[in-house]
Design a protein around this motif. Structure first.
Motif, PDB file in Angstrom:
ATOM      1  N   ILE A 215       0.814  -1.228   0.000  1.00 53.35           N
ATOM      2  CA  ILE A 215       0.000   0.000   0.000  1.00 53.35           C
ATOM      3  C   ILE A 215       0.849   1.281   0.000  1.00 53.35           C
ATOM      4  CG2 ILE A 215      -0.323   0.104   2.532  1.00 53.35           C
ATOM      5  CD1 ILE A 215      -3.259   0.913   1.939  1.00 53.35           C
ATOM      6  N   SER A 221       1.856  -0.132  -5.366  1.00 55.91           N
ATOM      7  CA  SER A 221       0.496   0.211  -4.898  1.00 55.91           C
ATOM      8  C   SER A 221      -0.447   0.434  -6.082  1.00 55.91           C
ATOM      9  CB  SER A 221       0.527   1.482  -4.045  1.00 55.91           C
ATOM     10  OG  SER A 221       1.007   2.564  -4.822  1.00 55.91           O
ATOM     11  N   ARG A 222       0.118   0.773  -7.214  1.00 56.46           N
ATOM     12  CA  ARG A 222      -0.744   1.054  -8.376  1.00 56.46           C
ATOM     13  C   ARG A 222      -1.511  -0.198  -8.785  1.00 56.46           C
ATOM     14  NH1 ARG A 222       0.660   6.084  -9.913  1.00 56.46           N
ATOM     15  NH2 ARG A 222      -0.355   6.093 -11.931  1.00 56.46           N
ATOM     16  N   CYS A 225      -3.386  -1.680  -4.673  1.00 56.95           N
ATOM     17  CA  CYS A 225      -4.537  -0.969  -4.093  1.00 56.95           C
ATOM     18  C   CYS A 225      -5.742  -1.151  -5.012  1.00 56.95           C
ATOM     19  CB  CYS A 225      -4.211   0.511  -3.912  1.00 56.95           C
ATOM     20  SG  CYS A 225      -3.100   0.785  -2.530  1.00 56.95           S
ATOM     21  N   ASN A 330      -0.667   6.883  -4.513  1.00 51.72           N
ATOM     22  CA  ASN A 330      -1.131   6.213  -3.297  1.00 51.72           C
ATOM     23  C   ASN A 330      -1.097   7.182  -2.107  1.00 51.72           C
ATOM     24  OD1 ASN A 330       1.671   6.306  -3.178  1.00 51.72           O
ATOM     25  ND2 ASN A 330       1.802   4.499  -1.900  1.00 51.72           N
TER      26      ASN A 330
END
Ligand SMILES: Cc1cc2nc3c(=O)[nH]c(=O)nc-3n(C[C@H](O)[C@H](O)[C@H](O)COP(=O)(O)OP(=O)(O)OC[C@H]3O[C@@H](n4cnc5c(N)ncnc54)[C@H](O)[C@@H]3O)c2cc1C
Length: 485
Positions: A215, A221-222, A225, A330
């Motif tokens: 995260i 995170s792309r 998440c 993020n």
């Protein structure tokens, strides 16, 4: 004159779990489905082409589905009152149905004039609560229960078969919809419920297993998440719809911690918007007025460097360039970008908030302003968090892959210097064919010194009597009264 209802879509661009649409249809009258692109919003500095394009894609997705019911959303590009006046000349408008909007001052003022218009013309404007954001609360006592009630309630899916369409006469108002709004852009998430549902299913089925682990990482995170934020911000999906889909998946998968962390964030979504709903002056001024006397620097060169990803700090610059190009970042990196602007560069948060609102595809006023102020350290009730961009870079992009993706000028720089290129000697710069100050800027401010000065100023100011008094007011108004809440 034909009697009709109007369903006015705003940030609720979907046809499922839609209470106002359900009510309008069940009233039995023909219903005009309406979306209005408002010039006063289009020219507001918080908004950008990326938002209008996302909305266009969302409307197209709705119209695709509505073809099955022989109707369409009528799309205008004019001020709301102009459109309403013209509609009133053509129809007997019985009711306007919409969701409540927790928006910026422009939409708040527009809603007040729409209310006056409705009162003057005996039109009933029936607004429905958006997600778990409750209008008119004085404090948070009982809010947690209201959240539970909303989120565990049943979805309200309108019966589109019963929708009575309307032949819309030609109306003499509005501007063209620019072609650029209708042209897809491959680097941005595409609008529309169908795409939002695909992101959601893919997240719960495939991507959630890395959620907590990745995260905070700008690159990973792309994928890890959910990327649901624009679909929630523009209402392609309702919060309850996402929550319920998660409940279904929770039964079958083992990633308990990830599910727990994700559902907390769904709650934060409404928690922050509720804050803004109860104190929307936060768009313009410090939540804690005691911070008004803490003078900031007004260095336009620093601000421009921050905006354009030219600060000389690779992770800050990579994030700024990435968000400009793709509209997404993020949480941790958003917080770091704000911390660098308001602490290291000691700039006022307001201009930065406006710029990032324009850049974030998911711009949601109710999350954006409270988060921005919290990260800027002007609430007086939250721990002041400072993010050291070098440490963040070493921890979350250790190989500098994200940095090099967005700062090609640093392609030749080896890993040991990627987080701190200013540490290269001139011999090393020659060896790697890289010249600091020419290929890439030198740091625009010293990191440790500026962080210390900011920390000292902010902490010293926390004892200011107005900060303390305001802190008590904020706690009483915006936080839960007991632990169980
Ligand atoms: C300065 C700053 C400004 C922000 N501005 C916005 C904004 O304009 N719009 C916006 O949607 N989010 C904003 N956020 C919160 C957060 O960064 C994004 O919601 C999140 O990064 C979106 O990615 P995701 O959908 O993959 O999130 P996930 O981690 O998959 O979370 C799912 C959903 O929960 C909600 N959520 C997640 N984190 C937060 C949070 N910290 N606070 C409130 N809700 C949260 C969002 O609706 C998100 O889509 C901001 C954060 C900061 C620090």
């Amino acid at each position: 004159m034909q009697s009709i209802n109007i369903l006015w879509f705003k940030r609720d661009l979907r046809l499922t779990d839609h209470v106002p649409l359900h009510r309008a249809i069940e009233s039995g009258l023909p219903t005009l489905l309406l979306y209005i692109y408002e010039p006063s919003l289009v020219s507001a500095p918080e908004y950008d082409l990326r938002h209008w394009r996302f909305i266009w894609e969302s409307l197209e997705s709705m119209n695709q589905e509505l073809k099955n019911y022989n109707t369409q959303v009528s799309i205008f590009h004019d001020e709301v009152l102009n459109v309403f006046h013209q509609l009133k000349d053509q129809f007997n408008i019985t009711s306007v149905y919409s969701y409540e909007e927790t928006g910026i001052k422009i939409t708040h003022d527009r809603d007040k004039s729409v209310q006056s218009f409705c009162n003057a013309h005996k039109i009933k404007w029936q607004e429905t609560q958006t997600n778990a954001v409750v209008r008119g609360l004085k404090n948070r006592t009982g809010w947690a229960k209201l959240w539970e009630k909303y989120i565990n309630g049943s979805m309200v899916n309108p019966n589109l078969r019963k929708l009575k369409p309307i032949e819309l006469p030609t109306m003499n108002c509005g501007y063209e919809i620019p072609a650029s709004w209708k042209t897809p852009h491959a680097k941005f998430q595409k609008g529309g419920t169908a795409t939002g549902l695909r992101y959601m299913q893919d997240f719960f089925q495939n991507r959630i297993h890395n959620y907590s682990q990745h995260i905070s990482k700008p690159l990973e995170s792309r994928r890890a998440c959910s990327r649901l934020s624009p679909y929630l911000a523009w209402g392609n999906l309702s919060l309850r719809q996402v929550f319920m889909a998660q409940e279904d998946h929770k039964q079958t998968v083992k990633y308990k911690r990830n599910h727990h962390n994700f559902s907390s964030r769904l709650r934060w979504h409404c928690h922050f918007i509720q804050k803004f709903e109860m104190e929307d002056a936060m768009e313009f001024r410090n939540l804690n007025r005691g911070y008004n006397t803490l003078k900031r620097s007004e260095n336009s060169e620093h601000f421009e460097a921050w905006k354009n990803g030219q600060t000389g700090y690779p992770l800050v610059d990579a994030c700024m360039r990435c968000v400009t190009e793709t509209g997404y970042m993020n949480f941790r990196m958003r917080a770091m970008m704000v911390s660098f602007l308001t602490q290291n560069l000691w700039q006022n948060w307001k201009d930065g908030a406006t710029w990032l609102a324009q850049m974030f595809l998911d711009f949601e006023p109710g999350i954006h302003y409270p988060q921005f102020q919290m990260q800027a350290g002007v609430t007086g009730i939250n721990t002041v968090r400072m993010y050291n961009p070098v440490k963040q870079s070493q921890d979350h992009d250790p190989q500098g892959i994200f940095i090099k993706q967005w700062i090609p000028e640093l392609n030749n720089v080896p890993i040991q210097f990627i987080h701190e290129p200013w540490k290269m000697t001139s011999m090393e710069q020659t060896l790697y064919q890289f010249k600091l100050g020419v290929d890439y800027p030198k740091p625009i401010v010293p990191l440790a010194e500026t962080a210390k000065i900011a920390r000292d100023k902010i902490w010293a100011h926390r004892d200011d009597p107005i900060v303390l008094k305001e802190g008590k007011r904020i706690l009483a108004k915006h936080t839960f009264r007991n632990r169980r809440n």
